[in-house]
Design a protein around this motif. Sequence first.
Motif, PDB file in Angstrom:
ATOM      1  N   ARG A 162       0.966  -1.399   0.041  1.00 57.10           N
ATOM      2  CA  ARG A 162       0.016  -0.096   0.441  1.00 57.10           C
ATOM      3  C   ARG A 162       0.817   1.248   0.352  1.00 57.10           C
ATOM      4  O   ARG A 162       0.401   2.264  -0.708  1.00 57.10           O
ATOM      5  CB  ARG A 162      -0.729  -0.338   1.366  1.00 57.10           C
ATOM      6  N   MET A 163       2.296   1.455   0.663  1.00 55.04           N
ATOM      7  CA  MET A 163       2.920   2.599   0.630  1.00 55.04           C
ATOM      8  C   MET A 163       3.410   2.697  -0.618  1.00 55.04           C
ATOM      9  O   MET A 163       3.566   3.852  -0.925  1.00 55.04           O
ATOM     10  CB  MET A 163       3.595   2.762   2.076  1.00 55.04           C
ATOM     11  N   ALA A 164       3.957   1.798  -1.331  1.00 55.25           N
ATOM     12  CA  ALA A 164       4.582   1.618  -2.346  1.00 55.25           C
ATOM     13  C   ALA A 164       3.520   2.047  -2.866  1.00 55.25           C
ATOM     14  O   ALA A 164       4.213   3.307  -4.059  1.00 55.25           O
ATOM     15  CB  ALA A 164       5.042   0.244  -2.848  1.00 55.25           C
ATOM     16  N   GLY A 165       2.726   2.566  -3.177  1.00 55.36           N
ATOM     17  CA  GLY A 165       1.639   2.746  -4.231  1.00 55.36           C
ATOM     18  C   GLY A 165       1.097   4.648  -4.123  1.00 55.36           C
ATOM     19  O   GLY A 165       0.586   5.082  -4.929  1.00 55.36           O
ATOM     20  N   ALA A 166       1.185   5.061  -2.979  1.00 54.81           N
ATOM     21  CA  ALA A 166       0.876   5.781  -2.660  1.00 54.81           C
ATOM     22  C   ALA A 166       1.120   6.937  -3.365  1.00 54.81           C
ATOM     23  O   ALA A 166       2.104   7.014  -2.863  1.00 54.81           O
ATOM     24  CB  ALA A 166       1.272   5.948  -1.090  1.00 54.81           C
ATOM     25  N   ARG A 167       0.888   8.056  -3.382  1.00 53.08           N
ATOM     26  CA  ARG A 167       1.071   9.221  -3.962  1.00 53.08           C
ATOM     27  C   ARG A 167       1.358  10.394  -3.048  1.00 53.08           C
ATOM     28  O   ARG A 167       1.481  10.691  -1.844  1.00 53.08           O
ATOM     29  CB  ARG A 167       0.475   9.911  -5.198  1.00 53.08           C
ATOM     30  N   ASP A 168       2.507  11.085  -2.609  1.00 50.46           N
ATOM     31  CA  ASP A 168       3.319  12.441  -1.581  1.00 50.46           C
ATOM     32  C   ASP A 168       1.717  12.936  -0.986  1.00 50.46           C
ATOM     33  O   ASP A 168       1.822  13.336   0.048  1.00 50.46           O
ATOM     34  CB  ASP A 168       3.728  13.406  -2.502  1.00 50.46           C
ATOM     35  N   GLN A 169       0.816  13.207  -2.004  1.00 54.81           N
ATOM     36  CA  GLN A 169       0.327  14.094  -2.127  1.00 54.81           C
ATOM     37  C   GLN A 169      -1.486  13.736  -1.327  1.00 54.81           C
ATOM     38  O   GLN A 169      -2.474  14.247  -0.329  1.00 54.81           O
ATOM     39  CB  GLN A 169      -0.723  14.969  -2.708  1.00 54.81           C
ATOM     40  N   ASP A 170      -1.143  11.683  -1.365  1.00 53.17           N
ATOM     41  CA  ASP A 170      -2.167  11.044  -0.445  1.00 53.17           C
ATOM     42  C   ASP A 170      -1.435  10.850   0.758  1.00 53.17           C
ATOM     43  O   ASP A 170      -2.243  10.024   1.821  1.00 53.17           O
ATOM     44  CB  ASP A 170      -2.406   9.784  -1.446  1.00 53.17           C
ATOM     45  N   VAL A 171      -0.537  11.077   1.345  1.00 54.95           N
ATOM     46  CA  VAL A 171       0.041  10.631   2.671  1.00 54.95           C
ATOM     47  C   VAL A 171      -0.539  11.292   3.742  1.00 54.95           C
ATOM     48  O   VAL A 171      -0.108  12.842   3.751  1.00 54.95           O
ATOM     49  CB  VAL A 171       1.802  10.791   2.596  1.00 54.95           C
ATOM     50  N   ASP A 172      -0.780  11.020   4.540  1.00 53.62           N
ATOM     51  CA  ASP A 172      -1.341  11.764   5.968  1.00 53.62           C
ATOM     52  C   ASP A 172      -0.670  11.812   6.457  1.00 53.62           C
ATOM     53  O   ASP A 172       0.685  11.644   7.255  1.00 53.62           O
ATOM     54  CB  ASP A 172      -2.404  11.274   6.990  1.00 53.62           C
ATOM     55  N   THR A 173       0.108  13.433   6.943  1.00 55.62           N
ATOM     56  CA  THR A 173       1.062  14.290   7.925  1.00 55.62           C
ATOM     57  C   THR A 173       0.745  14.922   8.632  1.00 55.62           C
ATOM     58  O   THR A 173       1.309  15.969   9.293  1.00 55.62           O
ATOM     59  CB  THR A 173       2.114  15.358   6.672  1.00 55.62           C
ATOM     60  N   SER A 174      -0.275  15.286   8.884  1.00 55.58           N
ATOM     61  CA  SER A 174      -0.752  15.417  10.023  1.00 55.58           C
ATOM     62  C   SER A 174      -0.639  15.864  11.378  1.00 55.58           C
ATOM     63  O   SER A 174      -0.626  16.395  12.633  1.00 55.58           O
ATOM     64  CB  SER A 174      -2.748  15.485  10.274  1.00 55.58           C
ATOM     65  N   ASP A 175       0.013  14.820  11.790  1.00 49.05           N
ATOM     66  CA  ASP A 175       1.023  14.063  13.158  1.00 49.05           C
ATOM     67  C   ASP A 175       2.137  14.506  13.467  1.00 49.05           C
ATOM     68  O   ASP A 175       2.284  14.721  13.979  1.00 49.05           O
ATOM     69  CB  ASP A 175       0.441  12.594  13.193  1.00 49.05           C
TER      70      ASP A 175
END
Length: 116
Positions: A33-46
Amino acid sequence: MKKTLEAPVKISVTREDAHERSQSKEGREAVRRMAGARDQDVDTSDIPEVGDLSQFVRVSDHPEHPLYRALTQSVTIRLNAPDVAAARQLSKKKGLPYQTYIKMLLHEALQREMAK
Protein backbone atom coordinates in the motif's frame (compact mmCIF):
# COMPACT_ATOMS: atom_id res chain seq x y z
CA MET A 1 47.36 -5.01 -0.81
CA LYS A 2 44.10 -3.04 -0.56
CA LYS A 3 41.41 -3.51 -3.14
CA THR A 4 39.83 -0.34 -4.47
CA LEU A 5 36.60 -0.02 -6.36
CA GLU A 6 36.60 1.63 -9.75
CA ALA A 7 33.23 3.29 -9.23
CA PRO A 8 31.07 3.93 -6.16
CA VAL A 9 28.73 1.10 -5.29
CA LYS A 10 25.06 2.00 -5.03
CA ILE A 11 22.88 -0.23 -2.89
CA SER A 12 19.14 0.02 -3.25
CA VAL A 13 16.15 -1.93 -2.09
CA THR A 14 13.31 -2.52 -4.46
CA ARG A 15 9.67 -2.68 -3.45
CA GLU A 16 9.80 -6.40 -4.10
CA ASP A 17 12.82 -6.80 -1.80
CA ALA A 18 11.03 -4.91 0.98
CA HIS A 19 7.92 -6.96 0.36
CA GLU A 20 9.82 -10.23 0.70
CA ARG A 21 11.63 -9.10 3.86
CA SER A 22 8.42 -8.19 5.67
CA GLN A 23 7.67 -10.79 8.32
CA SER A 24 3.88 -10.91 8.34
CA LYS A 25 1.14 -10.93 5.75
CA GLU A 26 -0.13 -7.63 7.19
CA GLY A 27 3.36 -6.15 6.95
CA ARG A 28 3.73 -7.20 3.33
CA GLU A 29 0.32 -5.68 2.56
CA ALA A 30 1.31 -2.42 4.28
CA VAL A 31 4.49 -2.23 2.19
CA ARG A 32 2.46 -2.77 -0.97
CA ARG A 33 0.00 0.00 0.00
CA MET A 34 2.77 2.45 0.91
CA ALA A 35 4.67 1.81 -2.30
CA GLY A 36 1.64 2.79 -4.36
CA ALA A 37 0.76 5.94 -2.40
CA ARG A 38 1.23 9.35 -3.99
CA ASP A 39 2.91 12.09 -1.93
CA GLN A 40 -0.27 14.16 -1.76
CA ASP A 41 -2.20 11.15 -0.40
CA VAL A 42 0.09 10.67 2.61
CA ASP A 43 -1.42 11.96 5.87
CA THR A 44 1.22 14.06 7.63
CA SER A 45 -1.12 15.70 10.13
CA ASP A 46 0.53 13.97 13.10
CA ILE A 47 3.99 15.31 12.21
CA PRO A 48 4.84 18.53 14.09
CA GLU A 49 5.52 21.65 12.05
CA VAL A 50 9.15 22.60 11.58
CA GLY A 51 9.73 25.68 13.67
CA ASP A 52 12.76 27.81 14.34
CA LEU A 53 15.88 25.74 13.65
CA SER A 54 18.35 28.33 14.95
CA GLN A 55 19.07 26.21 18.04
CA PHE A 56 19.73 23.11 15.94
CA VAL A 57 22.63 21.91 13.81
CA ARG A 58 22.56 19.65 10.79
CA VAL A 59 23.71 16.12 11.48
CA SER A 60 25.03 15.76 7.94
CA ASP A 61 25.93 18.16 5.15
CA HIS A 62 24.65 15.72 2.56
CA PRO A 63 21.69 17.39 0.79
CA GLU A 64 19.61 14.20 0.91
CA HIS A 65 20.17 13.76 4.65
CA PRO A 66 18.60 16.87 6.23
CA LEU A 67 18.42 15.66 9.83
CA TYR A 68 18.84 18.20 12.57
CA ARG A 69 19.65 17.83 16.24
CA ALA A 70 19.62 20.31 19.10
CA LEU A 71 22.78 22.23 19.85
CA THR A 72 24.46 20.91 22.96
CA GLN A 73 26.43 22.74 25.58
CA SER A 74 28.92 21.14 27.92
CA VAL A 75 28.26 21.88 31.61
CA THR A 76 29.71 20.77 34.91
CA ILE A 77 27.27 19.99 37.69
CA ARG A 78 27.67 18.42 41.11
CA LEU A 79 25.07 15.79 41.94
CA ASN A 80 24.51 13.80 45.11
CA ALA A 81 26.35 10.48 44.97
CA PRO A 82 23.21 8.44 45.78
CA ASP A 83 21.37 10.14 42.90
CA VAL A 84 24.18 9.31 40.48
CA ALA A 85 24.22 5.72 41.71
CA ALA A 86 20.45 5.46 41.24
CA ALA A 87 20.73 6.95 37.74
CA ARG A 88 23.46 4.46 36.85
CA GLN A 89 21.36 1.55 38.11
CA LEU A 90 18.16 2.67 36.34
CA SER A 91 19.95 3.54 33.11
CA LYS A 92 21.59 0.12 33.02
CA LYS A 93 18.14 -1.52 33.22
CA LYS A 94 17.03 0.63 30.27
CA GLY A 95 20.21 -0.04 28.28
CA LEU A 96 21.23 3.63 28.22
CA PRO A 97 24.42 5.41 29.23
CA TYR A 98 23.76 7.06 32.61
CA GLN A 99 24.56 10.58 31.40
CA THR A 100 22.10 10.17 28.54
CA TYR A 101 19.51 8.94 31.03
CA ILE A 102 20.06 11.94 33.32
CA LYS A 103 19.82 14.29 30.31
CA MET A 104 16.57 12.63 29.26
CA LEU A 105 15.09 12.98 32.77
CA LEU A 106 16.12 16.62 32.97
CA HIS A 107 14.61 17.35 29.56
CA GLU A 108 11.28 15.71 30.52
CA ALA A 109 11.15 17.61 33.83
CA LEU A 110 11.85 20.93 32.09
CA GLN A 111 9.14 20.26 29.49
CA ARG A 112 6.63 19.53 32.29
CA GLU A 113 7.56 22.74 34.14
CA MET A 114 7.32 24.86 30.98
CA ALA A 115 3.87 23.43 30.23
CA LYS A 116 2.50 24.66 33.59
